[in-house]
Design a protein around this motif. Structure first.
Motif, PDB file in Angstrom:
ATOM      1  N   THR A  46       0.824  -1.212   0.000  1.00 53.19           N
ATOM      2  CA  THR A  46       0.000   0.000   0.000  1.00 53.19           C
ATOM      3  C   THR A  46       0.858   1.262   0.000  1.00 53.19           C
ATOM      4  OG1 THR A  46      -0.202  -0.312   2.396  1.00 53.19           O
ATOM      5  CG2 THR A  46      -2.074  -0.969   1.052  1.00 53.19           C
ATOM      6  N   LEU A  59      -1.215   3.882  -2.058  1.00 56.18           N
ATOM      7  CA  LEU A  59      -2.643   3.576  -2.019  1.00 56.18           C
ATOM      8  C   LEU A  59      -3.372   4.218  -0.832  1.00 56.18           C
ATOM      9  CD1 LEU A  59      -2.967  -0.180  -3.025  1.00 56.18           C
ATOM     10  CD2 LEU A  59      -3.989   1.773  -4.169  1.00 56.18           C
ATOM     11  N   TYR A 110      -5.861   6.847  -1.349  1.00 63.15           N
ATOM     12  CA  TYR A 110      -6.970   6.543  -2.245  1.00 63.15           C
ATOM     13  C   TYR A 110      -7.988   5.572  -1.640  1.00 63.15           C
ATOM     14  CZ  TYR A 110      -4.296   8.685  -6.035  1.00 63.15           C
ATOM     15  OH  TYR A 110      -3.614   9.573  -6.829  1.00 63.15           O
ATOM     16  N   LEU A 111      -7.653   4.947  -0.501  1.00 60.66           N
ATOM     17  CA  LEU A 111      -8.521   3.933   0.082  1.00 60.66           C
ATOM     18  C   LEU A 111      -9.361   4.518   1.220  1.00 60.66           C
ATOM     19  CD1 LEU A 111      -6.080   0.878   0.223  1.00 60.66           C
ATOM     20  CD2 LEU A 111      -7.997   1.200  -1.345  1.00 60.66           C
ATOM     21  N   VAL A 168     -13.097  -2.161  -3.829  1.00 59.58           N
ATOM     22  CA  VAL A 168     -12.030  -3.150  -3.679  1.00 59.58           C
ATOM     23  C   VAL A 168     -12.525  -4.393  -2.961  1.00 59.58           C
ATOM     24  CG1 VAL A 168      -9.801  -3.577  -2.583  1.00 59.58           C
ATOM     25  CG2 VAL A 168     -10.247  -1.397  -3.735  1.00 59.58           C
ATOM     26  N   GLU A 198     -11.802   2.590  -3.491  1.00 57.17           N
ATOM     27  CA  GLU A 198     -10.584   3.228  -3.985  1.00 57.17           C
ATOM     28  C   GLU A 198     -10.976   4.357  -4.927  1.00 57.17           C
ATOM     29  OE1 GLU A 198      -6.473   2.069  -6.403  1.00 57.17           O
ATOM     30  OE2 GLU A 198      -8.229   0.769  -6.494  1.00 57.17           O
ATOM     31  N   LEU A 223      -5.894  -3.000  -7.912  1.00 52.30           N
ATOM     32  CA  LEU A 223      -5.842  -1.839  -7.020  1.00 52.30           C
ATOM     33  C   LEU A 223      -4.954  -0.726  -7.566  1.00 52.30           C
ATOM     34  CD1 LEU A 223      -5.452  -3.618  -3.569  1.00 52.30           C
ATOM     35  CD2 LEU A 223      -7.535  -2.972  -4.747  1.00 52.30           C
ATOM     36  N   ALA A 228      -2.829   4.828  -9.206  1.00 54.94           N
ATOM     37  CA  ALA A 228      -3.895   4.351  -8.334  1.00 54.94           C
ATOM     38  C   ALA A 228      -5.066   5.314  -8.495  1.00 54.94           C
ATOM     39  CB  ALA A 228      -3.431   4.296  -6.876  1.00 54.94           C
TER      40      ALA A 228
END
Length: 599
Positions: free
Chosen positions: A216, A221, A224-225, A255, A281, A346, A357
């Motif tokens: 991640t 990431l 973005y999560l 996701v 995401e 992802l 991402a």
């Protein structure tokens, strides 16, 4: 200079430009070359080749040899033979990271002497990644040496490289014996050893050090999560994901779905329920639109990491898009990857570039791209059928490991029959390919899929181009220019010139195409000056496998993304290795294939 020679030189320049442009597939360029070789005769301008001569390359015996070799190699790879060899020998390094890396590279070089370098790199890449991570070796320090090691032993046996087989198959055209099975090893083995010393001792010092981190973090990431709760009364409750339109309307990627203690694969037909927690995401702006439009409870303070995405049977895995994958050239949306495999993408890493991402559904995928995937263990078994190479040790997951002994025995027997000339190589390899299918080491579908048909088309096309060079006198004309301007330089300088020319042409063209273009000219020059043509043939063959300067070689492309290299990293490390191979090739080749050995 005749019209036919002028036409052929212009055609070569156009083909070279198309190869370098890299927007038109190489096999398409090859077919264009074949058609354009026939065109002048068809419209009455002067015959370069007739249709029979232009198409004869596709029926050349060497094409059959290569098809058989592809299938034989697939047999030992699919049954896990190569991986088990690699794991067993890697274990000899114990807990010493440097010794372990040395054993791995030596193993790769040894195996690649009998298998195509791309296949060897693909088979060992997951093993090397897994071993390096356990030993704490940065991937950037070992993956490029892995690719270079697989290429380095190309001039050891005639089957080490498809280029060797191609050159060998063309020699009877000029009245020479095909290359013996171990003939190239006389010079190739010392060069391989010297190159390995460089790869083990010096190359790691020149390579960047990309420290390991979580997936991640590596792909950026976290920003973005987000978690979103389907609250009581939400508009999404009772709708399927497809009906909710989160991806098509708001550019969001669901996701995972957490339903109590259970994880649900976010397929389009999954119906959402109140209390579901969606791991979403997307950009912060799009997530806020989701809240406003759908009435979800957003949890912005929840920082997600690898464990949140791998709970239960779900895992994160990186996988590279292989050269023949049908994913290349499509967007994620067009590929329907989630529907075909139940895997969620992802993020994407572009080799030599950046990580993507968030909004990735419309990004066009390319060969060598690394996909960060989430899915169940059972779904990850489908990666191979999608043309994706998992970047972790999966040797224990081969479904036909019990067939490994059969596959290994068939491979050895087929090679032995061909090497000892008890059977022609083409017949020995086809017999081996048939035996693999009959013993169910391979299915017929896997046998067909194992062949690089694009390469077959390219080789058939470039054989036709080589025939045209001889028939029209273009090879003789070019060799005359070389003799006129370079004969006074001496044979060593000529060998060096042909070596460098071949290396340069392998960058925009393939190794095989470069060899086929240079070979007729080299033979003509040798004969004109009274030197042994075989000396020049060996120089071209050695040079055609010297692909260390750029990541465009398929083996290098496989490690480009996982190692997170830049383009210049290959040039910096590969140039010294190229120099080593060049110097010792020019020194050793005339010793083992004397220039004055006759015609």
């Amino acid at each position: 200079m005749t019209f036919e020679i002028t036409y052929l030189i212009v055609l070569f320049a156009v083909a070279l430009a198309l190869f370098a442009w890299d927007r038109v597939p190489v096999d398409v360029v090859g077919v264009m070359v074949v058609l354009l070789l026939v065109l002048p005769g068809a419209i009455g301008l002067g015959q370069v080749l007739d249709s029979g001569e232009a198409l004869a390359g596709f029926g050349n015996e060497i094409v059959i040899v290569l098809i058989g070799l592809f299938v034989l190699t697939a047999g030992v790879v699919k049954t896990g033979v190569v991986e088990r060899i690699g794991l067993r020998l890697a274990g000899l390094g114990g807990q010493n990271p440097r010794r372990m890396a040395a054993y791995l590279l030596i193993t790769v070089t040894t195996v690649s002497a009998f298998f195509a370098n791309t296949v060897t790199t693909a088979a060992f890449l997951p093993i090397v990644i897994g071993t390096a991570r356990r030993a704490g070796i940065p991937l950037s320090k070992i993956l490029m040496p892995l690719a270079f090691a697989s290429i380095l032993s190309s001039p050891v046996t005639v089957i080490s490289s498809s280029t060797n087989l191609l050159v060998s198959g063309l020699l009877p055209r000029w009245g020479m014996e095909p290359i013996g099975f171990f003939e190239m090893a006389k010079a190739g083995l010392p060069i391989t050893v010297l190159g390995m010393v460089y790869l083990i001792l010096l190359a790691p010092r020149l390579l960047p050090d990309h420290s390991a981190d979580t997936l991640t973090d590596r792909y950026g990431l976290r920003r973005y999560l987000t978690e979103a709760l389907v609250a009581p009364g939400s508009k999404l409750a009772g709708k399927t994901l497809g009906e909710a339109g989160l991806g098509s309307t708001l550019q969001l990627n669901v996701v995972s779905i957490l339903r109590g203690e259970q994880r649900v694969v976010p397929l389009a037909d999954v119906r959402l329920e109140e209390g579901d927690v969606l791991i979403v995401e997307g950009s912060a702006e799009d997530v806020l639109l989701l809240k406003d439009a759908q009435g979800l409870d957003i949890r912005p303070d929840r920082k997600l990491s690898d464990p949140d995405l791998q709970a239960g049977d779900f895992r994160l895995i990186e996988a590279a898009i292989q050269p023949r994958s049908d994913l290349a050239g499509q967007t994620l949306r067009e590929s329907h990857l989630r529907e075909r495999s139940s895997l969620t993408v992802l993020a994407v890493h572009a080799p030599g570039g950046r990580d993507y991402a968030g909004k990735i559904a419309r990004r066009i995928l390319r060969e060598g791209d690394i996909l960060l995937l989430q899915g169940r263990q059972t779904d990850l078994a489908r990666l191979d059928s999608l043309g994706l190479l998992p970047l972790e040790d999966v040797s224990a997951h081969h479904p036909r490991t019990h067939k490994g002994r059969w596959a290994a025995a068939i491979f050895v027997i087929a090679v032995a029959l061909g090497a000892t000339k008890l059977l022609p190589l083409s017949i020995a390899f086809l017999l081996g390919a048939l035996a693999l299918v009959l013993t169910r080491c391979l299915t017929t579908e896997e046998a067909y899929e194992s062949v690089d048909w694009r390469m077959m088309v390219l080789i058939g096309s470039m054989i036709a181009f080589g025939t045209a060079m001889e028939k029209t006198g273009a090879a003789r004309w070019v060799s005359g220019l070389i003799v006129e301007h370079a004969a006074s330089m001496g044979p060593t300088a000529l060998l060096a010139g042909f070596f460098l020319l071949t290396v340069i042409l392998t960058q925009p063209m393939s190794n095989q195409a470069a060899a086929l273009v240079v070979l007729p000219v080299a033979v003509e020059v040798a004969r004109h000056l009274g030197y042994s043509p075989r000396t020049f043939v060996m120089t071209v063959a050695f040079a055609a496998s010297c692909s260390f300067l750029t990541p465009l070689e398929p083996s290098c492309l496989l490690v480009y993304g996982p190692g997170r290299y830049r383009f210049i990293d290959f040039t910096r490390v590969g140039s010294l290795l190229t120099l080593i191979v060049f110097i010792f090739s020019i020194v050793l080749i005339p010793i083992f294939w004397p220039l004055a050995a006759g015609r």
